[in-house]
Scaffold this active site. Structure first.
Site: not given
Ligand code: SAJ
Length: 426
Positions: A33, A85, A217, A221, A224, A271
């Site tokens: 990191d 991102t 992916k 999302n 939802r 998200c």
């Protein structure tokens, strides 16, 4: 393919739990990191983020010597990239495009230590095409190695996308139990990535190509988001038609093929309110429903604020002598969803901020935090316990359905001026 050493690039909400779970399976894990504080914290066996059980898993992984963190990539058999991102920002402001610069930086950082036979997996939620772009950055940095985009199954380096799909608050369990979608740039890339995830994933690892995995992916999302937008739109319609939306949804959900989600103060987190825009950005003409859902959900906090204003007007009507600064508003909940302390992109936080600018006193009740965030540091705003806020407030707004509020729903119900954005009172 055997993976003795695994490197995870990006030790945040996804990367750190993933690194720790690999380490718990007795693999040597190198966590990388750019944040020195995160690296130092992890190397002490501690964590810099809030997630149930993560502290125990990280502590064990570090003290048993399977996990260590560093700012500089080291050679490994597999690299897993789990960097943010976010939306792309430039001097004119924020866009709805994905900013791939963290993936670019991670690719450039690992390129010097890549070796023939390595696997690189992108986990970050990404627009369609990002895995191919990552492969291009790696190939540019290492012309001496071959990559799937030019050498197919014979390439030195295997590349795949495997999006994370764990629910904050349940990460450790969902990491192990959830099925994974694995999209290799070639079938051999997929097989290699599947072998990597099978080290700890007990769910099924289903293979597809990289572009489909990226879209899967975003689709999850968006699904939802669209469904929450439906519930939010219903809540606004029902208010106009004088119908209790919570009763309505409970009734409609008795149909065997109807399962409406819950209206709320808006959609928060990093998200669901972000990922659908990556589809809209790729296909603006086609993604009409997905785009509209985003607008409906983004508009909900403003609607809740209007309801609060109406209640303020009602207080002024019944107590004409009261000025704005004599009125106290209680905001119950500022987290982005129930029973977490995460305030990032929280619609409830945004609403509380707006209420604070209306000139009244604001009491924030948030059982999951110990101090108010900088955005709410103002003379007229304070953090208060629930019973105090309910006793002192003229207007009570329920913005998040935290468990302690459910337990005290009867006291909340007694408030004369109430905005219940989340159906606490059903
Ligand atoms: N919300 C509602 N009504 C509902 C459900 C949720 O208003 O009926 C709101 C919440 O209050 C919150 C927002 O939506 O503000 C998002 O919450 P969430 O629980 O739906 O999702 P996240 O953002 O915590 O996690 C999601 C998950 N995706 C799906 O459920 C499809 C998770 O599995 C993903 O891994 C995560 O996004 C991610 O990292 O992408």
């Amino acid at each position: 393919m055997s993976f003795n050493t695994i490197s995870v690039i990006g030790l945040g909400y996804i990367g750190l739990p993933t690194a720790a779970v690999f380490a718990s399976r007795k693999k040597k894990v190198i966590g990388v990191d750019v944040n020195q504080h995160a690296v130092d914290t992890i190397n002490k066996g501690e964590i810099h983020i809030v997630e149930p059980e993560l502290d125990i898993v990280v502590h064990a992984a570090v003290t048993e010597g399977y996990l260590h963190a560093t700012t500089q990539p080291e050679p490994a058999d597999a690299y897993l990239i789990a960097v943010p991102t976010p939306f792309y920002h430039d001097e004119t402001g924020s866009s709805h495009k994905a900013d791939l610069s963290y993936i670019e930086a991670a690719s450039k950082a690992i390129a010097p230590v890549l070796q023939a036979g390595n696997l690189v997996v992108l986990e970050s939620t990404s627009p369609v095409g990002a895995t191919e772009q990552m492969a291009a950055w790696l190939a540019e940095a290492r012309p001496d190695l071959t990559f799937p985009q030019t050498h197919g199954e014979d390439s030195d380096i295997r590349i795949a996308h495997c999006p994370e799909r764990v629910l904050p608050g349940h990460v450790i369990r969902e990491l192990v139990e959830n099925d994974r979608v694995i999209g290799g740039m070639t079938p051999k890339c997929s097989q290699a990535a599947k072998a990597l995830y099978k080290i700890f994933v007990e769910g099924e690892c289903v293979i597809t190509n990289a572009r489909t995995a990226e879209m899967a992916k975003l689709t999850e999302n968006s699904f939802r988001d669209v469904n929450i937008a439906f519930a939010n739109e219903l809540s606004v319609i029902c208010d106009k038609l004088d119908i209790n939306v919570w009763e309505l949804i409970a009734l409609a959900n008795r149909h065997p093929r109807v399962n409406i989600l819950q209206p709320g103060a808006g959609v928060g987190g990093h998200c669901i309110a972000v990922d659908p825009w990556f589809i809209v950005d790729s296909c603006p003409e086609e993604a009409k429903l997905i785009h509209t859902a985003r607008l409906v959900n983004d508009g909900k906090p403003q609607w809740v604020l209007e309801q609060i204003r109406k209640q303020l007007d009602a207080v002024h009507c019944t107590h004409p002598a009261k000025t704005r600064s004599d009125i106290t508003v209680a905001c119950l909940g500022i987290a982005f969803k129930p029973d977490i302390d995460d305030l990032r992109e929280s619609p409830a936080l945004g609403i509380a901020q707006q209420v604070a600018t209306l000139g009244c006193k604001v009491q924030i009740v948030e059982p999951n935090i110990e101090a108010l965030p900088a955005k709410l540091q103002a003379d007229n705003v304070s953090l208060a316990p629930l019973h105090q806020a309910l006793t002192q407030a003229d207007v009570v707004c329920v913005l998040v359905k935290h468990k302690p509020f459910i337990e005290h729903a009867d006291q909340v119900r007694e408030s004369k001026h109430l905005v219940d954005a989340v159906g606490l009172l059903g």
